[in-house]
Design a protein around this motif. Structure first.
Motif, PDB file in Angstrom:
ATOM      1  N   ARG A 168      46.571   2.477  28.984  1.00 23.87           N
ATOM      2  CA  ARG A 168      45.366   2.364  29.818  1.00 23.87           C
ATOM      3  C   ARG A 168      44.773   0.964  29.690  1.00 23.87           C
ATOM      4  NH1 ARG A 168      43.717   7.534  31.266  1.00 23.87           N
ATOM      5  NH2 ARG A 168      42.750   6.451  33.010  1.00 23.87           N
ATOM      6  N   VAL A 169      43.918   0.598  30.627  1.00 21.72           N
ATOM      7  CA  VAL A 169      43.321  -0.734  30.671  1.00 21.72           C
ATOM      8  C   VAL A 169      41.805  -0.596  30.597  1.00 21.72           C
ATOM      9  CG1 VAL A 169      43.077  -2.879  31.981  1.00 21.72           C
ATOM     10  CG2 VAL A 169      45.213  -1.560  32.111  1.00 21.72           C
ATOM     11  N   LEU A 170      41.223  -1.198  29.595  1.00 25.01           N
ATOM     12  CA  LEU A 170      39.767  -1.197  29.486  1.00 25.01           C
ATOM     13  C   LEU A 170      39.170  -2.136  30.526  1.00 25.01           C
ATOM     14  CD1 LEU A 170      39.174  -1.437  25.624  1.00 25.01           C
ATOM     15  CD2 LEU A 170      38.308   0.363  27.124  1.00 25.01           C
ATOM     16  N   VAL A 171      38.062  -1.716  31.133  1.00 26.65           N
ATOM     17  CA  VAL A 171      37.322  -2.593  32.042  1.00 26.65           C
ATOM     18  C   VAL A 171      35.845  -2.386  31.794  1.00 26.65           C
ATOM     19  CG1 VAL A 171      37.329  -0.900  33.939  1.00 26.65           C
ATOM     20  CG2 VAL A 171      36.990  -3.335  34.442  1.00 26.65           C
ATOM     21  N   GLU A 172      35.079  -3.467  31.820  1.00 26.51           N
ATOM     22  CA  GLU A 172      33.645  -3.357  31.602  1.00 26.51           C
ATOM     23  C   GLU A 172      32.933  -4.530  32.250  1.00 26.51           C
ATOM     24  OE1 GLU A 172      30.763  -1.896  31.503  1.00 26.51           O
ATOM     25  OE2 GLU A 172      31.423  -0.733  29.755  1.00 26.51           O
ATOM     26  N   SER A 173      31.712  -4.278  32.680  1.00 25.74           N
ATOM     27  CA  SER A 173      30.808  -5.322  33.150  1.00 25.74           C
ATOM     28  C   SER A 173      30.021  -5.842  31.955  1.00 25.74           C
ATOM     29  CB  SER A 173      29.861  -4.728  34.201  1.00 25.74           C
ATOM     30  OG  SER A 173      28.695  -5.512  34.329  1.00 25.74           O
ATOM     31  N   SER A 174      29.933  -7.158  31.835  1.00 28.23           N
ATOM     32  CA  SER A 174      29.197  -7.747  30.711  1.00 28.23           C
ATOM     33  C   SER A 174      28.716  -9.137  31.079  1.00 28.23           C
ATOM     34  CB  SER A 174      30.095  -7.834  29.470  1.00 28.23           C
ATOM     35  OG  SER A 174      29.487  -8.604  28.445  1.00 28.23           O
ATOM     36  N   SER A 175      27.538  -9.498  30.552  1.00 28.10           N
ATOM     37  CA  SER A 175      27.049 -10.862  30.748  1.00 28.10           C
ATOM     38  C   SER A 175      27.573 -11.802  29.669  1.00 28.10           C
ATOM     39  CB  SER A 175      25.514 -10.873  30.745  1.00 28.10           C
ATOM     40  OG  SER A 175      25.008 -10.385  29.509  1.00 28.10           O
ATOM     41  N   GLY A 176      28.313 -11.262  28.686  1.00 24.45           N
ATOM     42  CA  GLY A 176      28.907 -12.148  27.690  1.00 24.45           C
ATOM     43  C   GLY A 176      29.238 -11.485  26.368  1.00 24.45           C
ATOM     44  N   ASN A 177      28.216 -11.108  25.605  1.00 21.73           N
ATOM     45  CA  ASN A 177      28.439 -10.665  24.230  1.00 21.73           C
ATOM     46  C   ASN A 177      29.263  -9.387  24.123  1.00 21.73           C
ATOM     47  OD1 ASN A 177      27.146 -12.800  22.966  1.00 21.73           O
ATOM     48  ND2 ASN A 177      25.156 -11.798  22.948  1.00 21.73           N
ATOM     49  N   LEU A 178      28.989  -8.390  24.973  1.00 28.02           N
ATOM     50  CA  LEU A 178      29.794  -7.172  24.918  1.00 28.02           C
ATOM     51  C   LEU A 178      31.232  -7.479  25.308  1.00 28.02           C
ATOM     52  CD1 LEU A 178      29.798  -4.045  24.450  1.00 28.02           C
ATOM     53  CD2 LEU A 178      29.671  -3.858  26.937  1.00 28.02           C
ATOM     54  N   GLY A 179      31.411  -8.349  26.279  1.00 27.96           N
ATOM     55  CA  GLY A 179      32.751  -8.725  26.687  1.00 27.96           C
ATOM     56  C   GLY A 179      33.536  -9.366  25.561  1.00 27.96           C
ATOM     57  N   VAL A 180      32.887 -10.224  24.785  1.00 28.94           N
ATOM     58  CA  VAL A 180      33.553 -10.843  23.645  1.00 28.94           C
ATOM     59  C   VAL A 180      33.935  -9.781  22.617  1.00 28.94           C
ATOM     60  CG1 VAL A 180      33.276 -12.432  21.705  1.00 28.94           C
ATOM     61  CG2 VAL A 180      32.456 -13.090  23.981  1.00 28.94           C
ATOM     62  N   ALA A 181      33.004  -8.878  22.314  1.00 24.50           N
ATOM     63  CA  ALA A 181      33.283  -7.825  21.341  1.00 24.50           C
ATOM     64  C   ALA A 181      34.439  -6.940  21.799  1.00 24.50           C
ATOM     65  CB  ALA A 181      32.023  -6.989  21.105  1.00 24.50           C
ATOM     66  N   LEU A 182      34.415  -6.516  23.055  1.00 24.49           N
ATOM     67  CA  LEU A 182      35.493  -5.671  23.563  1.00 24.49           C
ATOM     68  C   LEU A 182      36.823  -6.414  23.610  1.00 24.49           C
ATOM     69  CD1 LEU A 182      33.687  -3.731  26.431  1.00 24.49           C
ATOM     70  CD2 LEU A 182      34.634  -2.758  24.329  1.00 24.49           C
ATOM     71  N   SER A 183      36.786  -7.708  23.869  1.00 25.33           N
ATOM     72  CA  SER A 183      38.023  -8.490  23.874  1.00 25.33           C
ATOM     73  C   SER A 183      38.695  -8.458  22.506  1.00 25.33           C
ATOM     74  CB  SER A 183      37.733  -9.942  24.265  1.00 25.33           C
ATOM     75  OG  SER A 183      37.229 -10.031  25.570  1.00 25.33           O
ATOM     76  N   CYS A 223      27.237 -16.273  33.048  1.00 25.21           N
ATOM     77  CA  CYS A 223      27.888 -16.112  31.739  1.00 25.21           C
ATOM     78  C   CYS A 223      28.228 -17.478  31.159  1.00 25.21           C
ATOM     79  CB  CYS A 223      29.141 -15.266  31.887  1.00 25.21           C
ATOM     80  SG  CYS A 223      30.061 -14.993  30.348  1.00 25.21           S
ATOM     81  N   ASN A 224      27.929 -17.665  29.874  1.00 26.50           N
ATOM     82  CA  ASN A 224      28.224 -18.933  29.225  1.00 26.50           C
ATOM     83  C   ASN A 224      29.718 -19.205  29.215  1.00 26.50           C
ATOM     84  OD1 ASN A 224      25.485 -19.304  28.516  1.00 26.50           O
ATOM     85  ND2 ASN A 224      25.755 -17.999  26.729  1.00 26.50           N
ATOM     86  N   LEU A 225      30.087 -20.464  29.444  1.00 24.61           N
ATOM     87  CA  LEU A 225      31.489 -20.851  29.433  1.00 24.61           C
ATOM     88  C   LEU A 225      32.134 -20.517  28.090  1.00 24.61           C
ATOM     89  CD1 LEU A 225      33.892 -22.187  30.833  1.00 24.61           C
ATOM     90  CD2 LEU A 225      33.016 -24.405  30.034  1.00 24.61           C
ATOM     91  N   ALA A 226      31.396 -20.699  27.002  1.00 22.18           N
ATOM     92  CA  ALA A 226      31.946 -20.399  25.674  1.00 22.18           C
ATOM     93  C   ALA A 226      32.338 -18.937  25.562  1.00 22.18           C
ATOM     94  CB  ALA A 226      30.937 -20.762  24.596  1.00 22.18           C
ATOM     95  N   SER A 227      31.535 -18.043  26.127  1.00 19.56           N
ATOM     96  CA  SER A 227      31.855 -16.617  26.063  1.00 19.56           C
ATOM     97  C   SER A 227      33.115 -16.312  26.868  1.00 19.56           C
ATOM     98  CB  SER A 227      30.680 -15.787  26.586  1.00 19.56           C
ATOM     99  OG  SER A 227      29.548 -15.930  25.749  1.00 19.56           O
ATOM    100  N   LYS A 228      33.240 -16.904  28.045  1.00 19.81           N
ATOM    101  CA  LYS A 228      34.440 -16.702  28.858  1.00 19.81           C
ATOM    102  C   LYS A 228      35.685 -17.185  28.115  1.00 19.81           C
ATOM    103  CE  LYS A 228      32.182 -17.173  33.373  1.00 19.81           C
ATOM    104  NZ  LYS A 228      32.150 -17.932  34.645  1.00 19.81           N
ATOM    105  N   ARG A 229      35.573 -18.338  27.484  1.00 21.62           N
ATOM    106  CA  ARG A 229      36.734 -18.887  26.775  1.00 21.62           C
ATOM    107  C   ARG A 229      37.098 -18.035  25.570  1.00 21.62           C
ATOM    108  NH1 ARG A 229      35.419 -25.407  27.122  1.00 21.62           N
ATOM    109  NH2 ARG A 229      36.265 -25.706  29.227  1.00 21.62           N
ATOM    110  N   LEU A 230      36.097 -17.490  24.897  1.00 26.80           N
ATOM    111  CA  LEU A 230      36.379 -16.591  23.773  1.00 26.80           C
ATOM    112  C   LEU A 230      37.131 -15.360  24.251  1.00 26.80           C
ATOM    113  CD1 LEU A 230      33.082 -16.739  21.692  1.00 26.80           C
ATOM    114  CD2 LEU A 230      35.379 -17.205  20.827  1.00 26.80           C
ATOM    115  N   MET A 231      36.666 -14.764  25.345  1.00 25.32           N
ATOM    116  CA  MET A 231      37.341 -13.580  25.869  1.00 25.32           C
ATOM    117  C   MET A 231      38.792 -13.888  26.219  1.00 25.32           C
ATOM    118  SD  MET A 231      34.481 -11.584  28.171  1.00 25.32           S
ATOM    119  CE  MET A 231      33.366 -12.866  28.707  1.00 25.32           C
ATOM    120  N   GLU A 232      39.002 -15.006  26.873  1.00 24.89           N
ATOM    121  CA  GLU A 232      40.367 -15.390  27.261  1.00 24.89           C
ATOM    122  C   GLU A 232      41.219 -15.688  26.044  1.00 24.89           C
ATOM    123  OE1 GLU A 232      39.202 -17.216  31.656  1.00 24.89           O
ATOM    124  OE2 GLU A 232      39.352 -18.549  29.916  1.00 24.89           O
ATOM    125  N   ALA A 233      40.614 -16.248  24.988  1.00 25.80           N
ATOM    126  CA  ALA A 233      41.366 -16.526  23.766  1.00 25.80           C
ATOM    127  C   ALA A 233      41.893 -15.243  23.142  1.00 25.80           C
ATOM    128  CB  ALA A 233      40.484 -17.273  22.768  1.00 25.80           C
TER     129      ALA A 233
END
Length: 332
Positions: A62-77, A95-105
């Motif tokens: 299964r694939v997790l999907v969630e809406s997030s402005s940043g911090n939850l997205g990083v945690a779920l990643s 959303c902060n660029l740093a948060s996006k890059r963390l998620m992608e990392a």
């Protein structure tokens, strides 16, 4: 000595900063930014993922999907990477660029919504995008932090009892309002176990959570363009609305004393300081505010002069934007 084998196994529950010397009023700041994934959202993320696993909704493939402005997205990643799930985060242009890059990392896929809906703003647009992804692929599992009871259960189980252990004679607790998971978990626990403690919600000007008019908001984290389904105002004693320039000023005031906190923390501290100034009456209350995050992810926004002045105007860094302590809307 803590030893962990997964990132979600460590939460820092016992670190507080005494802000009396910074603010001139007694306030203890519970620091959640030292949780392993960098924010208080780690607790809700773990609780929601494990609840979905127990129910059978979330399983291998299964694939997790969630809406997030940043911090939850990083945690779920981080959690998804640890558990072997794919994760898609739907965020927006704030959303902060740093948060996006963390998620992608961590291997997550980030979808960025660039156009807000007329009714409901960026959040409504993000939710519509999540629904479209789920409709198109049955493998997608939406945790839905906005309606998921596991969101507030996490804080009912851990955050509020941790504050109580540290401050058994607490007078007032300040909690930021976003999805209201942290707020509701703490407020429900205190109303059941320590009903004399006042629960003060801190929200952003422009958020509609407590029935106030919508307005543009540029700092991710607190506030909502849609009324939070988890919110029950009967558990809340007061609400403080903080304009975003006051958030910026408070973050920078804390940084000037060596404490680099995030935008959500600046909002909560700003609102708490205003409430204490108006309600302290010379009495030294025992007050705790919950700090959701640290400041590294805000270096290009809250702590960047050009960004602040470009968004809020040349006078944004002057102390001209006090928070407002408001009564709860009647009939809401």
């Amino acid at each position: 000595m803590p030893i962990i084998s997964a990132p979600y196994e460590f939460n820092e529950e016992d670190l507080y900063v005494d802000l009396d010397s910074v603010l001139g009023s007694p306030l203890y700041l519970k620091c959640e930014g030292f949780n392993f994934t960098g924010s208080i959202k780690q607790k809700a993320a773990v609780e929601m993922v494990e609840a979905a696993e127990r129910s059978g909704a979330l399983a291998p493939g299964r694939v997790l999907v969630e809406s997030s402005s940043g911090n939850l997205g990083v945690a779920l990643s981080a959690i998804a990477a640890s558990k072997g799930y794919r994760f898609v985060c739907v965020t927006d242009s704030r959303c902060n660029l740093a948060s996006k890059r963390l998620m992608e990392a961590f291997g997550a896929t980030v979808h960025t919504v660039t156009e807000p809906f007329v009714d409901g703003g960026f959040l409504a647009a993000r939710l519509a995008h999540v629904r479209s992804l789920c409709d198109a692929d049955e493998r997608y599992v939406w945790l839905n932090q906005y309606t998921n009871a596991a969101n507030w259960h996490a804080h009912h189980r851990s955050t509020a009892p941790a504050v109580d252990r540290a401050f058994p004679h607490l007078d007032v607790l300040f909690v930021g309002a976003g999805t209201t998971g942290t707020l509701m978990g703490c407020a429900r626990w205190y109303k059941a176990h320590r009903p004399r403690v006042r629960i003060v919600a801190v929200d952003s000007v422009g958020s509609v959570a407590f029935g106030n008019p919508p307005a543009p908001r540029m700092i991710p984290g607190l506030g909502s363009g849609v009324r939070p389904p988890l919110l029950d105002e009967t558990f809340v004693d007061d609400v403080v609305l903080v304009p975003e320039p006051a958030t910026v000023q408070t973050c920078r005031r804390l940084a000037a004393h060596g404490f680099l906190f995030g935008g959500s923390t600046g909002t909560v501290v700003s609102g708490a300081a205003r409430w204490l100034a108006e309600h302290g009456g010379g009495e030294r209350l025992t007050a705790v505010a919950i700090s959701p995050d640290l400041g590294e992810r805000y270096l290009d926004t809250v702590y960047h002069d050009n960004w602040v002045q470009g968004v809020y105007g040349a006078g944004a860094l002057a102390p001209e934007h006090p928070p407002m302590v408001l009564p709860l809307p009647q009939g809401s």
